[in-house]
Write a protein that holds these residues in place. Structure first.
Motif, PDB file in Angstrom:
ATOM      1  N   GLN A 142       0.794  -1.226   0.000  1.00 45.14           N
ATOM      2  CA  GLN A 142       0.000   0.000   0.000  1.00 45.14           C
ATOM      3  C   GLN A 142       0.830   1.281   0.000  1.00 45.14           C
ATOM      4  O   GLN A 142       0.517   2.217  -0.739  1.00 45.14           O
ATOM      5  CB  GLN A 142      -0.980  -0.022   1.176  1.00 45.14           C
ATOM      6  CG  GLN A 142      -2.169  -0.942   0.921  1.00 45.14           C
ATOM      7  CD  GLN A 142      -3.168  -0.955   2.055  1.00 45.14           C
ATOM      8  OE1 GLN A 142      -2.814  -0.780   3.217  1.00 45.14           O
ATOM      9  NE2 GLN A 142      -4.432  -1.177   1.729  1.00 45.14           N
ATOM     10  N   PRO A 143       1.901   1.391   0.800  1.00 47.64           N
ATOM     11  CA  PRO A 143       2.688   2.634   0.757  1.00 47.64           C
ATOM     12  C   PRO A 143       3.333   2.897  -0.603  1.00 47.64           C
ATOM     13  O   PRO A 143       3.673   4.042  -0.912  1.00 47.64           O
ATOM     14  CB  PRO A 143       3.757   2.411   1.840  1.00 47.64           C
ATOM     15  CG  PRO A 143       3.180   1.388   2.752  1.00 47.64           C
ATOM     16  CD  PRO A 143       2.376   0.490   1.873  1.00 47.64           C
ATOM     17  N   TYR A 144       3.504   1.855  -1.420  1.00 46.70           N
ATOM     18  CA  TYR A 144       4.097   2.018  -2.752  1.00 46.70           C
ATOM     19  C   TYR A 144       3.057   2.390  -3.808  1.00 46.70           C
ATOM     20  O   TYR A 144       3.391   2.532  -4.979  1.00 46.70           O
ATOM     21  CB  TYR A 144       4.806   0.731  -3.179  1.00 46.70           C
ATOM     22  CG  TYR A 144       6.085   0.451  -2.427  1.00 46.70           C
ATOM     23  CD1 TYR A 144       7.309   0.936  -2.891  1.00 46.70           C
ATOM     24  CD2 TYR A 144       6.075  -0.295  -1.257  1.00 46.70           C
ATOM     25  CE1 TYR A 144       8.487   0.680  -2.196  1.00 46.70           C
ATOM     26  CE2 TYR A 144       7.244  -0.552  -0.553  1.00 46.70           C
ATOM     27  CZ  TYR A 144       8.446  -0.059  -1.032  1.00 46.70           C
ATOM     28  OH  TYR A 144       9.609  -0.310  -0.341  1.00 46.70           O
ATOM     29  N   GLY A 145       1.810   2.511  -3.403  1.00 45.78           N
ATOM     30  CA  GLY A 145       0.769   2.843  -4.365  1.00 45.78           C
ATOM     31  C   GLY A 145       0.339   1.666  -5.213  1.00 45.78           C
ATOM     32  O   GLY A 145      -0.209   1.845  -6.308  1.00 45.78           O
ATOM     33  N   VAL A 146       0.560   0.458  -4.729  1.00 42.91           N
ATOM     34  CA  VAL A 146       0.159  -0.742  -5.470  1.00 42.91           C
ATOM     35  C   VAL A 146      -1.337  -0.966  -5.270  1.00 42.91           C
ATOM     36  O   VAL A 146      -1.831  -0.960  -4.139  1.00 42.91           O
ATOM     37  CB  VAL A 146       0.948  -1.975  -4.988  1.00 42.91           C
ATOM     38  CG1 VAL A 146       0.436  -3.244  -5.669  1.00 42.91           C
ATOM     39  CG2 VAL A 146       2.433  -1.797  -5.261  1.00 42.91           C
ATOM     40  N   VAL A 147      -2.052  -1.162  -6.362  1.00 44.01           N
ATOM     41  CA  VAL A 147      -3.489  -1.416  -6.276  1.00 44.01           C
ATOM     42  C   VAL A 147      -3.820  -2.891  -6.486  1.00 44.01           C
ATOM     43  O   VAL A 147      -4.875  -3.360  -6.052  1.00 44.01           O
ATOM     44  CB  VAL A 147      -4.271  -0.560  -7.292  1.00 44.01           C
ATOM     45  CG1 VAL A 147      -4.139   0.912  -6.958  1.00 44.01           C
ATOM     46  CG2 VAL A 147      -3.806  -0.826  -8.719  1.00 44.01           C
ATOM     47  N   LYS A 148      -2.903  -3.623  -7.143  1.00 45.01           N
ATOM     48  CA  LYS A 148      -3.190  -5.038  -7.392  1.00 45.01           C
ATOM     49  C   LYS A 148      -1.902  -5.819  -7.598  1.00 45.01           C
ATOM     50  O   LYS A 148      -0.986  -5.354  -8.268  1.00 45.01           O
ATOM     51  CB  LYS A 148      -4.096  -5.196  -8.621  1.00 45.01           C
ATOM     52  CG  LYS A 148      -4.511  -6.633  -8.900  1.00 45.01           C
ATOM     53  CD  LYS A 148      -5.483  -6.706 -10.071  1.00 45.01           C
ATOM     54  CE  LYS A 148      -5.933  -8.135 -10.327  1.00 45.01           C
ATOM     55  NZ  LYS A 148      -6.891  -8.221 -11.459  1.00 45.01           N
ATOM     56  N   VAL A 149      -1.863  -7.001  -7.006  1.00 43.79           N
ATOM     57  CA  VAL A 149      -0.779  -7.956  -7.241  1.00 43.79           C
ATOM     58  C   VAL A 149      -1.414  -9.255  -7.710  1.00 43.79           C
ATOM     59  O   VAL A 149      -2.205  -9.867  -6.989  1.00 43.79           O
ATOM     60  CB  VAL A 149       0.051  -8.207  -5.963  1.00 43.79           C
ATOM     61  CG1 VAL A 149       1.051  -9.339  -6.203  1.00 43.79           C
ATOM     62  CG2 VAL A 149       0.771  -6.946  -5.526  1.00 43.79           C
ATOM     63  N   ASP A 150      -1.094  -9.655  -8.929  1.00 44.07           N
ATOM     64  CA  ASP A 150      -1.604 -10.908  -9.490  1.00 44.07           C
ATOM     65  C   ASP A 150      -0.404 -11.828  -9.710  1.00 44.07           C
ATOM     66  O   ASP A 150       0.331 -11.683 -10.685  1.00 44.07           O
ATOM     67  CB  ASP A 150      -2.333 -10.641 -10.802  1.00 44.07           C
ATOM     68  CG  ASP A 150      -3.048 -11.878 -11.334  1.00 44.07           C
ATOM     69  OD1 ASP A 150      -3.057 -12.901 -10.623  1.00 44.07           O
ATOM     70  OD2 ASP A 150      -3.588 -11.825 -12.448  1.00 44.07           O
ATOM     71  N   ALA A 151      -0.210 -12.754  -8.763  1.00 44.84           N
ATOM     72  CA  ALA A 151       1.000 -13.580  -8.769  1.00 44.84           C
ATOM     73  C   ALA A 151       0.654 -15.016  -9.143  1.00 44.84           C
ATOM     74  O   ALA A 151       0.388 -15.859  -8.283  1.00 44.84           O
ATOM     75  CB  ALA A 151       1.680 -13.529  -7.406  1.00 44.84           C
ATOM     76  N   ALA A 152       0.648 -15.295 -10.439  1.00 43.37           N
ATOM     77  CA  ALA A 152       0.413 -16.647 -10.941  1.00 43.37           C
ATOM     78  C   ALA A 152       1.744 -17.403 -10.981  1.00 43.37           C
ATOM     79  O   ALA A 152       2.813 -16.790 -10.907  1.00 43.37           O
ATOM     80  CB  ALA A 152      -0.221 -16.584 -12.325  1.00 43.37           C
ATOM     81  N   PRO A 153       1.708 -18.733 -11.101  1.00 40.22           N
ATOM     82  CA  PRO A 153       2.955 -19.511 -11.087  1.00 40.22           C
ATOM     83  C   PRO A 153       3.973 -19.106 -12.142  1.00 40.22           C
ATOM     84  O   PRO A 153       5.175 -19.199 -11.907  1.00 40.22           O
ATOM     85  CB  PRO A 153       2.464 -20.946 -11.318  1.00 40.22           C
ATOM     86  CG  PRO A 153       1.086 -20.964 -10.758  1.00 40.22           C
ATOM     87  CD  PRO A 153       0.519 -19.615 -11.068  1.00 40.22           C
ATOM     88  N   GLY A 154       3.528 -18.637 -13.314  1.00 34.96           N
ATOM     89  CA  GLY A 154       4.472 -18.300 -14.375  1.00 34.96           C
ATOM     90  C   GLY A 154       4.695 -16.820 -14.584  1.00 34.96           C
ATOM     91  O   GLY A 154       5.746 -16.404 -15.073  1.00 34.96           O
ATOM     92  N   VAL A 155       3.713 -16.004 -14.207  1.00 30.61           N
ATOM     93  CA  VAL A 155       3.790 -14.557 -14.443  1.00 30.61           C
ATOM     94  C   VAL A 155       3.238 -13.816 -13.228  1.00 30.61           C
ATOM     95  O   VAL A 155       2.175 -14.159 -12.715  1.00 30.61           O
ATOM     96  CB  VAL A 155       2.994 -14.146 -15.702  1.00 30.61           C
ATOM     97  CG1 VAL A 155       3.022 -12.630 -15.869  1.00 30.61           C
ATOM     98  CG2 VAL A 155       3.550 -14.825 -16.939  1.00 30.61           C
ATOM     99  N   ILE A 156       3.970 -12.803 -12.799  1.00 28.13           N
ATOM    100  CA  ILE A 156       3.518 -11.936 -11.715  1.00 28.13           C
ATOM    101  C   ILE A 156       3.331 -10.533 -12.274  1.00 28.13           C
ATOM    102  O   ILE A 156       4.206 -10.016 -12.973  1.00 28.13           O
ATOM    103  CB  ILE A 156       4.541 -11.902 -10.558  1.00 28.13           C
ATOM    104  CG1 ILE A 156       4.722 -13.298  -9.957  1.00 28.13           C
ATOM    105  CG2 ILE A 156       4.109 -10.909  -9.482  1.00 28.13           C
ATOM    106  CD1 ILE A 156       5.826 -13.365  -8.910  1.00 28.13           C
ATOM    107  N   GLN A 157       2.195  -9.917 -11.971  1.00 24.28           N
ATOM    108  CA  GLN A 157       1.937  -8.551 -12.412  1.00 24.28           C
ATOM    109  C   GLN A 157       1.638  -7.675 -11.197  1.00 24.28           C
ATOM    110  O   GLN A 157       0.804  -8.030 -10.364  1.00 24.28           O
ATOM    111  CB  GLN A 157       0.769  -8.510 -13.398  1.00 24.28           C
ATOM    112  CG  GLN A 157       1.051  -9.276 -14.680  1.00 24.28           C
ATOM    113  CD  GLN A 157       0.015  -9.009 -15.752  1.00 24.28           C
ATOM    114  OE1 GLN A 157       0.205  -8.201 -16.653  1.00 24.28           O
ATOM    115  NE2 GLN A 157      -1.096  -9.707 -15.667  1.00 24.28           N
ATOM    116  N   ILE A 158       2.331  -6.552 -11.131  1.00 26.65           N
ATOM    117  CA  ILE A 158       2.151  -5.594 -10.040  1.00 26.65           C
ATOM    118  C   ILE A 158       1.625  -4.298 -10.646  1.00 26.65           C
ATOM    119  O   ILE A 158       2.319  -3.654 -11.438  1.00 26.65           O
ATOM    120  CB  ILE A 158       3.470  -5.330  -9.291  1.00 26.65           C
ATOM    121  CG1 ILE A 158       4.065  -6.647  -8.774  1.00 26.65           C
ATOM    122  CG2 ILE A 158       3.254  -4.353  -8.145  1.00 26.65           C
ATOM    123  CD1 ILE A 158       5.434  -6.491  -8.126  1.00 26.65           C
ATOM    124  N   SER A 159       0.402  -3.933 -10.293  1.00 28.50           N
ATOM    125  CA  SER A 159      -0.234  -2.736 -10.851  1.00 28.50           C
ATOM    126  C   SER A 159      -0.183  -1.596  -9.838  1.00 28.50           C
ATOM    127  O   SER A 159      -0.538  -1.785  -8.671  1.00 28.50           O
ATOM    128  CB  SER A 159      -1.690  -3.033 -11.228  1.00 28.50           C
ATOM    129  OG  SER A 159      -1.763  -4.089 -12.169  1.00 28.50           O
TER     130      SER A 159
END
Length: 259
Positions: free
Chosen positions: A179-196
């Motif tokens: 939250q302090p980094y301004g992250v709104v979503k973390v989608d961490a699948a086994p092959g791909v991780i996306q940090i929004s």
């Protein structure tokens, strides 16, 4: 409502089996609220259920005014939890010398998905009320120290965390860190991780550029999203990867607070 529950509790206090009969007129003639109250009393049969019965009553009749005379209200329109959050937000604004903005949305939490079961299993914590209580405490924890205290309490009461419970803790640790980094979503699948990130996050852009230049498996996906291509089958590994990436961005900027 509560009187009926208390009367029921007054019987059966010896070794003899006892019963409490609550007589009502024709069910069809009851008001909607009366029927809801009777239904709640019928459902609350466990020891110590008085608190939850009171919560049902609060939801049915609505909360009273905190600073007024009314003992009932329209809290049921928004729910008890949201009512408390809105009240806390308004009090916090007033303490800071600001007028509460009733039209602005409530602060959103970070959405964390590790693509793995994240829960307290029934065979680990069998009491549904306790599970709900811990879920709420975990969801409202705002610091790592608070989470550490909750983990200590859970382990002390139920033993070593199973995999699903450990994932649940990892989810909330990521939420607090992100939250302090301004992250709104973390989608961490086994092959791909996306940090929004939210627009204009409190992160140094040069830190993001440096991170991408040093790691070929990390790329920008649009203006506000990092994409990490790495095969990590264990959710604990994925959680650690997200933590490492965020910490490598340095300390997030503190957003200025208006006086």
């Amino acid at each position: 409502f509560d009187l009926g529950h208390q009367l029921r509790g007054r019987v059966g206090r010896s070794h003899h089996q006892a019963y409490a009969y609550l007589l009502v007129p024709e069910i069809e003639g009851l008001t909607k609220q009366a029927a809801q109250r009777l239904d709640a009393i019928q459902q609350m049969e466990e020891l110590g259920s008085g608190f939850y019965l009171a919560m049902h009553d609060l939801e049915i009749r609505g909360a009273g005014e905190v600073l007024g005379e009314s003992q009932s209200g329209n809290m049921m329109e928004i729910g008890f939890q949201l009512y408390n959050e809105m009240l806390s937000e308004a009090v916090r604004s007033l303490k800071n010398g600001k007028e509460p903005d009733l039209l602005s949305p409530m602060s959103a939490t970070t959405d964390i998905n590790l693509h793995a079961p994240a829960l307290l299993p029934d065979d680990y914590c069998g009491d549904v009320h306790l599970r709900l209580s811990f879920y709420k405490k975990l969801a409202t924890a705002k610091t790592s120290d608070q989470l550490d205290g909750l983990v200590e309490e859970i382990v002390d009461r139920f033993g070593k965390l199973p995999a699903q419970a450990q994932t649940l803790i990892d989810v909330h640790r990521l939420r607090v860190l992100s939250q302090p980094y301004g992250v709104v979503k973390v989608d961490a699948a086994p092959g791909v991780i996306q940090i929004s990130f939210k627009p204009n996050p409190p992160v140094d852009p040069m830190a993001i550029i440096g991170l991408i230049q040093k790691n070929k498996h990390i790329k920008l996906a649009g203006n506000d999203k990092l994409r990490i291509e790495r095969e990590l089958p264990d959710p604990k590994q994925r959680a650690q990867m997200v933590r490492d990436i965020l910490r490598s961005l340095g300390t997030p900027r503190t957003e200025a607070v208006a006086a």
